[in-house]
Write a protein that holds these residues in place. Structure first.
Motif, PDB file in Angstrom:
ATOM      1  N   VAL A 129      37.361  42.923  26.209  1.00  0.00           N
ATOM      2  CA  VAL A 129      38.482  42.497  25.060  1.00  0.00           C
ATOM      3  C   VAL A 129      39.588  42.151  25.217  1.00  0.00           C
ATOM      4  N   GLY A 130      39.961  43.808  26.208  1.00  0.00           N
ATOM      5  CA  GLY A 130      40.936  43.880  26.736  1.00  0.00           C
ATOM      6  C   GLY A 130      41.244  42.699  27.581  1.00  0.00           C
ATOM      7  N   PHE A 131      40.236  42.868  28.926  1.00  0.00           N
ATOM      8  CA  PHE A 131      40.742  41.875  30.075  1.00  0.00           C
ATOM      9  C   PHE A 131      41.468  40.975  29.083  1.00  0.00           C
ATOM     10  N   ALA A 132      40.693  39.869  28.138  1.00  0.00           N
ATOM     11  CA  ALA A 132      40.921  38.731  28.049  1.00  0.00           C
ATOM     12  C   ALA A 132      42.079  39.143  26.788  1.00  0.00           C
ATOM     13  N   LEU A 133      42.727  39.857  25.974  1.00  0.00           N
ATOM     14  CA  LEU A 133      44.299  40.016  26.020  1.00  0.00           C
ATOM     15  C   LEU A 133      44.335  39.750  26.212  1.00  0.00           C
ATOM     16  N   GLY A 134      44.923  40.471  28.301  1.00  0.00           N
ATOM     17  CA  GLY A 134      46.006  40.292  28.862  1.00  0.00           C
ATOM     18  C   GLY A 134      45.737  39.716  29.216  1.00  0.00           C
ATOM     19  N   GLN A 135      44.567  38.412  29.685  1.00  0.00           N
ATOM     20  CA  GLN A 135      45.286  37.453  30.162  1.00  0.00           C
ATOM     21  C   GLN A 135      45.154  36.036  28.954  1.00  0.00           C
ATOM     22  N   ALA A 136      45.333  36.493  27.728  1.00  0.00           N
ATOM     23  CA  ALA A 136      46.030  35.627  26.724  1.00  0.00           C
ATOM     24  C   ALA A 136      47.424  35.696  26.773  1.00  0.00           C
ATOM     25  N   MET A 137      47.916  36.957  26.828  1.00  0.00           N
ATOM     26  CA  MET A 137      49.578  37.618  27.139  1.00  0.00           C
ATOM     27  C   MET A 137      49.908  36.552  28.167  1.00  0.00           C
ATOM     28  N   LEU A 138      49.258  37.239  29.241  1.00  0.00           N
ATOM     29  CA  LEU A 138      49.903  36.838  30.804  1.00  0.00           C
ATOM     30  C   LEU A 138      50.150  35.097  30.693  1.00  0.00           C
ATOM     31  N   SER A 139      49.238  34.927  30.459  1.00  0.00           N
ATOM     32  CA  SER A 139      49.265  33.421  30.477  1.00  0.00           C
ATOM     33  C   SER A 139      50.257  32.276  29.379  1.00  0.00           C
ATOM     34  N   ALA A 140      50.440  33.371  28.068  1.00  0.00           N
ATOM     35  CA  ALA A 140      51.511  32.721  27.384  1.00  0.00           C
ATOM     36  C   ALA A 140      52.641  32.691  27.634  1.00  0.00           C
ATOM     37  N   GLN A 141      52.748  34.072  28.604  1.00  0.00           N
ATOM     38  CA  GLN A 141      54.257  34.365  28.807  1.00  0.00           C
ATOM     39  C   GLN A 141      54.455  32.792  30.317  1.00  0.00           C
ATOM     40  N   LEU A 142      54.031  32.999  30.858  1.00  0.00           N
ATOM     41  CA  LEU A 142      53.566  31.701  31.636  1.00  0.00           C
ATOM     42  C   LEU A 142      53.675  30.456  31.730  1.00  0.00           C
ATOM     43  N   GLY A 143      53.610  30.259  30.988  1.00  0.00           N
ATOM     44  CA  GLY A 143      53.070  28.332  30.080  1.00  0.00           C
ATOM     45  C   GLY A 143      51.891  27.731  30.572  1.00  0.00           C
ATOM     46  N   PRO A 144      51.570  26.929  30.629  1.00  0.00           N
ATOM     47  CA  PRO A 144      50.829  25.460  30.579  1.00  0.00           C
ATOM     48  C   PRO A 144      50.082  26.024  32.851  1.00  0.00           C
ATOM     49  N   GLY A 145      49.359  25.766  32.974  1.00  0.00           N
ATOM     50  CA  GLY A 145      49.159  25.184  34.342  1.00  0.00           C
ATOM     51  C   GLY A 145      49.352  26.089  35.230  1.00  0.00           C
ATOM     52  N   ASN A 146      49.416  27.566  35.158  1.00  0.00           N
ATOM     53  CA  ASN A 146      49.886  29.256  35.354  1.00  0.00           C
ATOM     54  C   ASN A 146      47.831  29.611  36.114  1.00  0.00           C
ATOM     55  N   PRO A 147      48.038  29.787  37.287  1.00  0.00           N
ATOM     56  CA  PRO A 147      47.771  29.916  37.568  1.00  0.00           C
ATOM     57  C   PRO A 147      46.339  31.093  37.204  1.00  0.00           C
ATOM     58  N   ILE A 148      46.036  32.123  36.350  1.00  0.00           N
ATOM     59  CA  ILE A 148      45.630  32.743  35.123  1.00  0.00           C
ATOM     60  C   ILE A 148      45.472  32.001  34.107  1.00  0.00           C
ATOM     61  N   ALA A 149      45.711  30.496  33.709  1.00  0.00           N
ATOM     62  CA  ALA A 149      45.498  29.936  32.559  1.00  0.00           C
ATOM     63  C   ALA A 149      44.056  29.810  31.918  1.00  0.00           C
ATOM     64  N   ASP A 150      43.428  29.338  33.088  1.00  0.00           N
ATOM     65  CA  ASP A 150      41.632  29.254  33.159  1.00  0.00           C
ATOM     66  C   ASP A 150      40.684  30.121  32.966  1.00  0.00           C
ATOM     67  N   HIS A 151      41.382  31.039  33.709  1.00  0.00           N
ATOM     68  CA  HIS A 151      39.929  32.117  33.602  1.00  0.00           C
ATOM     69  C   HIS A 151      38.886  32.871  32.208  1.00  0.00           C
ATOM     70  N   TYR A 152      37.582  33.099  32.638  1.00  0.00           N
ATOM     71  CA  TYR A 152      37.065  33.191  31.752  1.00  0.00           C
ATOM     72  C   TYR A 152      36.705  34.777  31.608  1.00  0.00           C
ATOM     73  N   VAL A 153      35.992  35.546  30.846  1.00  0.00           N
ATOM     74  CA  VAL A 153      35.568  36.893  30.579  1.00  0.00           C
ATOM     75  C   VAL A 153      33.995  36.874  30.335  1.00  0.00           C
ATOM     76  N   TYR A 154      33.392  37.056  31.542  1.00  0.00           N
ATOM     77  CA  TYR A 154      31.960  36.939  30.553  1.00  0.00           C
ATOM     78  C   TYR A 154      31.638  39.069  30.623  1.00  0.00           C
ATOM     79  N   ALA A 155      30.229  38.649  29.831  1.00  0.00           N
ATOM     80  CA  ALA A 155      29.930  39.922  30.016  1.00  0.00           C
ATOM     81  C   ALA A 155      28.105  40.151  29.340  1.00  0.00           C
TER      82      ALA A 155
END
Length: 666
Positions: A129-155
């Motif tokens: 959940v922390g991985f996914a939260l961090g991805q969502a937070m940073l991606s929102a700051q960087l904007g659409p199409g950024n390099p971390i916008a489309d990765h998934y967290v699997y477990a």
């Protein structure tokens, strides 16, 4: 690879099973059942969906994979070996042996491709959940199409993960915040160590997670196409986290142990291992066999992953060229960049003496604008902990661009979620609650220390002097218990300079977590004749005042430093001068060269330690001839001044006790 022959795919899955079974048998220790049962889902995930680069395991464009049930570590180790990571057959053959990188439970930093230290059940679930939260937070700051916008967290998680309370807290948080890039495969095998899960775990997991706001599917754990379809559907559901219930058989392939708890936590045994290989059509020898055609299959998988990486790289380079400011922000997060001379910047223009939680609040506002990766929040206590980044915005469902996270009353998950953000390495997370409730966080704190994660804990209301809330909220044993955790730096500052340098230490320390333990009540100033020596303070223990004719030393921390200074003034008036030493961080002080420690605490001088806590750890400084003035019973509900009188923490009472002790030692 979806186009591979079914017989080859089955052989590849059995390779995972047998690598796990052989390793556990050779070690005569471990958990073969889970890897054998979960091999199918793991194969589908890793070959068809998971994006990775074995040559660059920490590539920021990768998908993240967490094995929450760390007892099944050989599943992960086998996958890493087959996928081309720096994990050799020799590593697998040394499973669970001294000095091996293939530890009994996966350890972050020990082996490439291991994203988290897992094993204590539920922690990996919450880390994700922390991985996914961090991805969502940073991606929102960087904007659409950024390099971390489309990765998934699997477990991959199991029944034990879902039974532990931390998973309930984390699942609730993830569902509320709609963390849609979170995809969990639930190894639903119905077995625990004591037998069938039905003896203790009868809830409807589907309804439970749907109530949390998750997207839930169910599939047969041997049906690769169904698993694949479920993963595709989960990835398409970006407004909710996903749980895929995968019905498996623990110890699959074992004629006499499949579906039984006997395959969970012990080797199959030589005879049963041979019977299993016969049942699966697998050669009895050699052990640790990886057939050539399975190697070829995985070589094809690796080639496909390399193509994904190349496409990502081209897109990332184009994005960087078009968005230089956002690219600089991304780099600041990846580096967890902190300005040089951060200590100088934080110690300039300090406010006057106050409650250290208020000093910390002011320092957080100084640090946040110049440390972009700093983000975090409190367990519903931000107004008391004073941990809101002003103007930083709040994270909410569907709106992730803020830097303040409202964790709710979920201390256990909060600690583990912060660990996930730290494992991912894109944030310097801070989390906060009352010191009393650090107990709720302790499993995550211990893992942060073990995994050497940069997490900052802001724990306030640090003693009985919080007052009328009474003994349920007044920490007594907590400082001792926390200082007992290896690699956790516990900083209990006494004034503005120590608080500022505590924050500087926490922001620059990369090899472990740091706790800032702060007062609710306002403190008197600490007087230093020569001013604050920042280098000395940063060593964790230093001399505040040292009369030439001193006959003893008082060591104090936090709120007890100005108290000790007032008591020393009374003692000096009566002809018993003493030195004052502040030790804001015992762990840092003990790490100093012996010459520094001896200069601060001369071996020939008797030592008194003063701290409004249990204080058992201070005898290592006081020695058998010293004196520790602490608290060895629970507090009471009363105003701060009444408690000071009751527990003997006033200048007059401290002076009286010290004078009596000195008189008795002469």
């Amino acid at each position: 690879m979806q186009n591979a022959r079914p017989e080859l795919v089955e052989k590849a899955v059995n390779t995972i099973r047998m690598l796990a079974a052989d390793a556990v048998q050779q070690a005569n220790s471990g958990h073969p059942g889970m890897p054998m049962g979960a091999a199918d889902m793991a194969h589908v995930l890793w070959t068809r969906h998971l994006r990775f680069d074995p040559g660059e395991p920490r590539w920021i464009g990768r998908d993240r994979f967490i094995l929450s049930g760390g007892h099944g570590s050989m599943l992960l180790y086998a996958l890493l070996h087959l996928a081309g990571f720096d994990v050799s057959l020799d590593d697998l053959q040394k499973f669970r042996q001294k000095g091996a990188r293939t530890a009994g439970h996966p350890e972050f930093g020990l082996l490439p491709g291991v994203e988290v230290t897992s094993g204590p059940l539920g922690q990996g679930f919450a880390n994700g959940v922390g991985f996914a939260l961090g991805q969502a937070m940073l991606s929102a700051q960087l904007g659409p199409g950024n390099p971390i916008a489309d990765h998934y967290v699997y477990a991959i998680c199991g029944d034990g993960d879902l039974m532990e309370g931390v998973s309930a807290e984390a699942a609730s948080f993830a569902g509320h915040h709609r963390l849609g890039r979170l995809v969990y495969l639930y190894d639903d095998n119905g077995i625990t160590i004591d037998g069938k899960t039905s003896i203790t775990f009868g809830e409807d997991v589907t309804k439970r997670f749907e109530a949390y706001g998750w997207h839930v599917q169910a599939v047969d754990g041997r049906d690769h196409e169904a698993i694949d379809r479920a993963l595709v559907a989960a990835k398409a559901e970006l407004s909710r986290p996903s749980l895929i219930r995968v019905k498996t058989v623990i110890g699959f392939g074992s004629p006499n142990k499949a579906g039984k708890s006997s395959s969970h936590g012990a080797p199959l045994g030589a005879d049963e291992l041979a019977a299993t290989k016969k049942a699966l059509g697998w050669p009895l020898e050699p052990r640790f066999l990886v057939p050539d055609d399975v190697r070829e299959l995985w070589a094809g998988v690796q080639a496909g992953k390399a193509s994904q990486k190349a496409a990502w790289t081209r897109a990332a380079e184009a994005w960087r060229a078009a968005h230089p400011e956002q690219a600089a922000l991304l780099d600041a997060h990846v580096e967890r960049w902190v300005p040089e001379r951060i200590a100088d910047r934080l110690t300039s223009d300090l406010p006057p003496a106050d409650a250290t939680r208020k000093l910390s609040q002011a320092l957080l506002q100084k640090a946040a604008p110049i440390v972009p990766a700093l983000a975090g929040g409190s367990a519903d206590l931000a107004e008391s902990n004073l941990t809101e980044i002003k103007g930083g915005g709040s994270v909410a469902a569907g709106s992730y661009g803020g830097r303040n996270v409202h964790f709710g009353i979920r201390e256990h998950a909060m600690g583990a979620i912060a660990n996930g953000m730290a494992y991912d390495g894109l944030f310097i997370p801070f989390v906060s609650t009352f010191l009393q409730f650090a107990d709720y966080m302790r499993p995550a704190v211990r893992l942060a220390a073990l995994a050497r994660l940069q997490v900052i804990y802001v724990w306030t209301h640090d003693s009985i002097f919080l007052g009328e809330d009474g003994p349920t909220h007044q920490p007594i044993e907590h400082l001792s218990a926390l200082r007992a955790i290896p690699n956790l730096h516990v900083v209990r500052p006494s004034d503005p300079e120590e608080t500022a340098l505590g924050w500087a230490h926490a922001l620059t320390r990369r090899d472990g977590p740091t706790a800032l333990v702060l007062t609710r009540q306002k403190l008197a100033p600490v007087h230093r004749a020569g001013g604050a020596n920042r280098d000395a303070i940063s060593r964790g223990g230093y001399v505040v005042e040292s009369p030439t004719n001193a006959v003893f030393t008082i060591v104090a921390t936090g709120s007890e430093v100005p108290l000790a200074q007032a008591a020393l003034a009374l003692l000096a008036e009566k002809g018993t001068p003493g030195r004052l030493v502040s030790v804001p961080c015992l762990e840092c002080f003990l790490a100093q060269p012996q010459a520094w420690r001896d200069a601060v605490l001369p071996p020939t001088q008797k030592v008194v330690v003063l701290e409004a806590a249990l204080g058992v750890e201070w005898w290592r400084l006081a020695g058998k001839d010293g004196l520790v003035l602490g608290i060895d019973r629970f507090g009471e509900s009363a105003p701060e001044k009444a408690l000071a009188e009751e527990f003997g923490f006033t200048p007059a009472k401290v002076a009286e006790r010290v004078a009596g002790w000195i008189g008795g030692t002469r």
